[in-house]
Design a protein around this motif. Structure first.
Motif, PDB file in Angstrom:
ATOM      1  N   LEU A 229     -66.352  10.535 -27.082  1.00 19.97           N
ATOM      2  CA  LEU A 229     -65.430   9.599 -26.444  1.00 19.97           C
ATOM      3  C   LEU A 229     -64.885  10.148 -25.132  1.00 19.97           C
ATOM      4  O   LEU A 229     -64.180   9.460 -24.413  1.00 19.97           O
ATOM      5  N   MET A 230     -65.234  11.392 -24.826  1.00 19.75           N
ATOM      6  CA  MET A 230     -64.727  12.008 -23.612  1.00 19.75           C
ATOM      7  C   MET A 230     -65.720  11.926 -22.465  1.00 19.75           C
ATOM      8  O   MET A 230     -65.423  12.346 -21.358  1.00 19.75           O
ATOM      9  N   THR A 231     -66.919  11.428 -22.690  1.00 21.81           N
ATOM     10  CA  THR A 231     -67.966  11.599 -21.693  1.00 21.81           C
ATOM     11  C   THR A 231     -67.798  10.708 -20.481  1.00 21.81           C
ATOM     12  O   THR A 231     -68.096  11.102 -19.376  1.00 21.81           O
ATOM     13  N   ASP A 232     -67.362   9.487 -20.640  1.00 22.34           N
ATOM     14  CA  ASP A 232     -67.344   8.559 -19.510  1.00 22.34           C
ATOM     15  C   ASP A 232     -66.154   7.620 -19.636  1.00 22.34           C
ATOM     16  O   ASP A 232     -66.264   6.524 -20.190  1.00 22.34           O
ATOM     17  N   PRO A 233     -64.985   8.024 -19.121  1.00 23.16           N
ATOM     18  CA  PRO A 233     -63.796   7.170 -19.270  1.00 23.16           C
ATOM     19  C   PRO A 233     -63.923   5.843 -18.546  1.00 23.16           C
ATOM     20  O   PRO A 233     -63.204   4.899 -18.864  1.00 23.16           O
ATOM     21  N   SER A 234     -64.841   5.740 -17.568  1.00 25.85           N
ATOM     22  CA  SER A 234     -64.971   4.478 -16.833  1.00 25.85           C
ATOM     23  C   SER A 234     -65.472   3.354 -17.729  1.00 25.85           C
ATOM     24  O   SER A 234     -65.341   2.185 -17.384  1.00 25.85           O
ATOM     25  N   ARG A 235     -66.043   3.718 -18.890  1.00 29.64           N
ATOM     26  CA  ARG A 235     -66.539   2.702 -19.812  1.00 29.64           C
ATOM     27  C   ARG A 235     -65.460   2.232 -20.788  1.00 29.64           C
ATOM     28  O   ARG A 235     -65.704   1.353 -21.604  1.00 29.64           O
ATOM     29  N   ILE A 236     -64.273   2.845 -20.724  1.00 26.78           N
ATOM     30  CA  ILE A 236     -63.201   2.524 -21.660  1.00 26.78           C
ATOM     31  C   ILE A 236     -62.175   1.635 -20.966  1.00 26.78           C
ATOM     32  O   ILE A 236     -61.691   1.978 -19.885  1.00 26.78           O
ATOM     33  N   PRO A 237     -61.831   0.494 -21.527  1.00 22.38           N
ATOM     34  CA  PRO A 237     -60.781  -0.335 -20.918  1.00 22.38           C
ATOM     35  C   PRO A 237     -59.493   0.457 -20.746  1.00 22.38           C
ATOM     36  O   PRO A 237     -59.086   1.215 -21.631  1.00 22.38           O
ATOM     37  N   VAL A 238     -58.839   0.272 -19.600  1.00 24.48           N
ATOM     38  CA  VAL A 238     -57.613   1.025 -19.317  1.00 24.48           C
ATOM     39  C   VAL A 238     -56.569   0.786 -20.402  1.00 24.48           C
ATOM     40  O   VAL A 238     -55.815   1.695 -20.774  1.00 24.48           O
TER      41      VAL A 238
ATOM     42  N   MET B 247     -48.182  -5.360 -17.225  1.00 26.54           N
ATOM     43  CA  MET B 247     -47.537  -4.050 -17.273  1.00 26.54           C
ATOM     44  C   MET B 247     -48.550  -2.910 -17.093  1.00 26.54           C
ATOM     45  O   MET B 247     -48.169  -1.787 -16.784  1.00 26.54           O
ATOM     46  N   CYS B 248     -49.817  -3.189 -17.310  1.00 21.76           N
ATOM     47  CA  CYS B 248     -50.856  -2.188 -17.065  1.00 21.76           C
ATOM     48  C   CYS B 248     -51.216  -2.260 -15.587  1.00 21.76           C
ATOM     49  O   CYS B 248     -51.877  -3.198 -15.133  1.00 21.76           O
ATOM     50  N   LEU B 249     -50.796  -1.258 -14.808  1.00 23.55           N
ATOM     51  CA  LEU B 249     -50.938  -1.306 -13.362  1.00 23.55           C
ATOM     52  C   LEU B 249     -52.265  -0.735 -12.874  1.00 23.55           C
ATOM     53  O   LEU B 249     -52.705  -1.066 -11.776  1.00 23.55           O
ATOM     54  N   LEU B 250     -52.890   0.141 -13.646  1.00 23.36           N
ATOM     55  CA  LEU B 250     -54.171   0.716 -13.242  1.00 23.36           C
ATOM     56  C   LEU B 250     -55.283  -0.304 -13.404  1.00 23.36           C
ATOM     57  O   LEU B 250     -55.297  -1.083 -14.369  1.00 23.36           O
ATOM     58  N   SER B 251     -56.224  -0.306 -12.473  1.00 22.92           N
ATOM     59  CA  SER B 251     -57.383  -1.206 -12.587  1.00 22.92           C
ATOM     60  C   SER B 251     -58.525  -0.559 -13.345  1.00 22.92           C
ATOM     61  O   SER B 251     -59.239  -1.220 -14.100  1.00 22.92           O
ATOM     62  N   ARG B 252     -58.711   0.753 -13.153  1.00 24.95           N
ATOM     63  CA  ARG B 252     -59.808   1.446 -13.816  1.00 24.95           C
ATOM     64  C   ARG B 252     -59.554   2.952 -13.755  1.00 24.95           C
ATOM     65  O   ARG B 252     -58.847   3.433 -12.871  1.00 24.95           O
ATOM     66  N   VAL B 253     -60.134   3.674 -14.727  1.00 20.60           N
ATOM     67  CA  VAL B 253     -60.148   5.139 -14.713  1.00 20.60           C
ATOM     68  C   VAL B 253     -61.572   5.564 -14.397  1.00 20.60           C
ATOM     69  O   VAL B 253     -62.510   5.191 -15.103  1.00 20.60           O
ATOM     70  N   LEU B 254     -61.749   6.333 -13.334  1.00 21.58           N
ATOM     71  CA  LEU B 254     -63.094   6.705 -12.893  1.00 21.58           C
ATOM     72  C   LEU B 254     -63.591   7.979 -13.557  1.00 21.58           C
ATOM     73  O   LEU B 254     -64.711   8.027 -14.070  1.00 21.58           O
ATOM     74  N   THR B 255     -62.773   9.024 -13.539  1.00 25.79           N
ATOM     75  CA  THR B 255     -63.169  10.294 -14.141  1.00 25.79           C
ATOM     76  C   THR B 255     -61.976  10.929 -14.823  1.00 25.79           C
ATOM     77  O   THR B 255     -60.822  10.672 -14.475  1.00 25.79           O
TER      78      THR B 255
END
Length: 546
Positions: A395-404, A414-422
């Motif tokens: 679950l740590m390999t690619d955070p960009s595939r995980i919804p913020v 209230m969720c201000l981030l659009s995406r986590v890249l790394t």
């Protein structure tokens, strides 16, 4: 303790290839099939054997009683992961590191040679020690070589030994008895084993032919696979395992497949997934009449004809006590750097047995067209000793595939981030797309002060990613205290994309940590802050900017 355990590193030697790259090429059909006729262990009866050729290990590192070919193959696999093992030794006390291996032959080949020498000359060789044949020898040799003081044991349940050793290692971690376990399996060819299977009329004169109407038994192999297993996220996750015992017959499997089904269902239940989510099944696939009949019934009953499956024993030979570990290694490789989901093809003559339930056997060039997520590996041994491993992507390999929203405890606006890249052990990189309908967007854009909220949510995403990696849920929000925040941009406008970075610079044992944070807009740093974080209990994390 954390429920999640990981196979962080892999070392492997077998007839299909020595090392990860060679095994990957062989299992995906990129290289010729290995093996040649051999009568070293069956004089006058040439057999196809999966014999391993590796550079001689330095057995002088081991006590004389541990100097066997079995342990030499184990050391060859260890060499591939030695840097990671040494790093673990530097981080953990010797009593917190265990060894759990599977084996069925240990040093039988050395005993055979000693017996021949005794028969010929009336004395055992000077360098022979009865302890070479002890089943515990591989674990004791490895533990002694590395100076470990944790549990050291060998599981010997015939063809399920390697898989059961991996499950046993996971239990040590989950019970908190170890922080790291070196686990896997090792077995070597010997005349005793070949004669035994020949007496059972279970040995094919050539390459085994699983699931074929023309199948006539196994061809034996040898090898070793070692994993560095821990609770530290990375590598491949051991998401589930299942074990059962048929108690049906001393060698034949239960033809109803009840035990095999129970083990597969337990592995799926432990991982919390449904049969339809499994991307590929590595079959036990020995090519004996009874095993293939039982296993095809079990797999068809649970998975139908949709899930791709194949047996890789035509490549490796049946490595007995090492088989479950080597086939777990194949699953490990399928979950690494495999964006098209290439799968091991079924190596056989293509003549389907009409008496067997239909399976979706992987053809040459078979692929999923996407990265695999779940791999199931079956090991069904003599005496009905069944073990099934279910491997999943870390679950740590690619955070960009995980919804913020799965990383931060916020939803909707209230969720201000659009995406986590790394994300890694110390830092996170996220992005924020400024939109006119944002929660904080006014007539003239988003005020620059909101940048601190972006930084706080980036730290929250980092914490959520860490929690997810050990099987926990993200903590409930971040509490903001005193703020000191420098921003050169008075407002952010709709259409802007901000990059948010947070890097951990300090962490204490009492939950305190500090992050250096920055916002970048079109390549320029427009805001900075140092955030001090504190986790006061299991449900909240406080954040303040100093």
């Amino acid at each position: 303790m954390s429920a999640a355990v990981y196979l962080n590193e892999l070392g492997v030697v077998c007839a299909a290839g020595n090392g990860k790259a060679a095994l990957r090429d062989a299992m995906l059909g990129r290289t010729p099939l290995p093996g040649s006729l051999d009568e070293c262990d069956s004089p006058g009866q040439p057999r196809l054997l999966g014999r391993v050729t590796v550079a001689d290990a330095d057995l002088s590192l081991l006590p004389p009683a541990r100097r066997s070919r079995n342990n030499a193959l184990m050391l060859a696999a260890l060499a591939q992961i030695r840097p990671a093992v040494d790093a673990a030794l530097a981080r953990h006390a010797p009593e917190r590191i265990g060894v759990v291996l599977g084996s069925s032959t240990s040093g039988i080949a050395e005993s055979e040679r000693a017996a021949r020498a005794f028969h010929a000359g009336g004395a055992l060789p000077a360098d022979y020690d009865f302890a070479m044949q002890e089943l515990g020898s591989p674990a004791l040799a490895l533990s002694g070589l590395l100076g470990l003081a944790g549990p050291a044991l060998v599981v010997s349940t015939a063809c399920s030994s390697g898989a059961k050793a991996i499950a046993s290692a996971a239990r040590l971690l989950r019970a908190g008895l170890c922080d790291v376990v070196i686990t896997g399996g090792v077995d070597t060819l010997c005349g005793f084993t070949l004669a035994g299977f020949t007496a059972l009329e279970s040995v094919s004169p050539g390459r085994c032919n699983p699931m074929s109407a023309n199948r006539c038994g196994i061809h034996l192999g040898e090898g070793a696979a070692l994993f560095l297993m821990s609770r530290e996220p990375g590598g491949v996750r051991l998401a589930g395992w299942g074990e059962s015992s048929d108690a049906h017959h001393i060698s034949a499997p239960d033809p109803s497949a009840a035990g095999a089904l129970a083990a597969m269902r337990e592995a799926l239940a432990r991982a919390g997934i449904e049969p339809g989510q499994v991307d590929y099944i590595n079959l036990h696939g020995t090519a004996t009449v009874q095993n293939d009949a039982m296993e095809s019934l079990a797999v068809h009953t649970l998975f139908g004809t949709g899930t791709p499956a194949s047996s890789t024993k035509p490549l490796t030979g049946h490595t007995l006590g090492a088989a479950g570990a080597i086939e777990a290694a194949i699953g490990w490789l399928l979950l690494h750097d495999n964006p098209q989901g290439e799968l091991p093809p079924q190596c056989w003559d293509g003549v389907a047995d009409p008496a067997l339930p239909v399976l979706n056997l992987v053809p040459a060039g078979g692929r999923l067209g996407r990265q695999p997520e779940w791999i199931l590996s079956n090991s069904f041994a003599f005496g009905g000793s069944n073990a099934v491993l279910l491997l999943g992507e870390s679950l740590m390999t690619d955070p960009s595939r995980i919804p913020v929203t799965e990383l931060v405890a916020h939803a909707g606006r209230m969720c201000l981030l659009s995406r986590v890249l790394t994300c890694d052990g110390d830092s996170v990189l996220a992005e924020v797309d400024i939109r006119a309908d944002d929660l904080f967007h006014g007539d003239d854009g988003v005020g620059g002060w909101v940048g601190l909220e972006y930084m706080a949510q980036a730290v929250a995403a980092w914490a959520g990613w860490q929690a997810r990696g050990v099987g926990e849920t993200p903590r409930i929000g971040f509490l903001l205290g005193t703020r000191r925040y420098e921003c050169r941009c008075p407002r952010f406008l709709a259409g802007d994309t901000l990059q948010v970075t947070a890097t951990r610079i300090f962490q204490s044992d009492n939950g305190l940590g500090q992050f250096e944070c920055a916002l970048q807009l079109r390549g320029d740093t427009v805001a900075t802050a140092t955030l001090t974080v504190y986790g006061p209990d299991e449900d909240t994390v406080a954040v303040r900017a100093d």
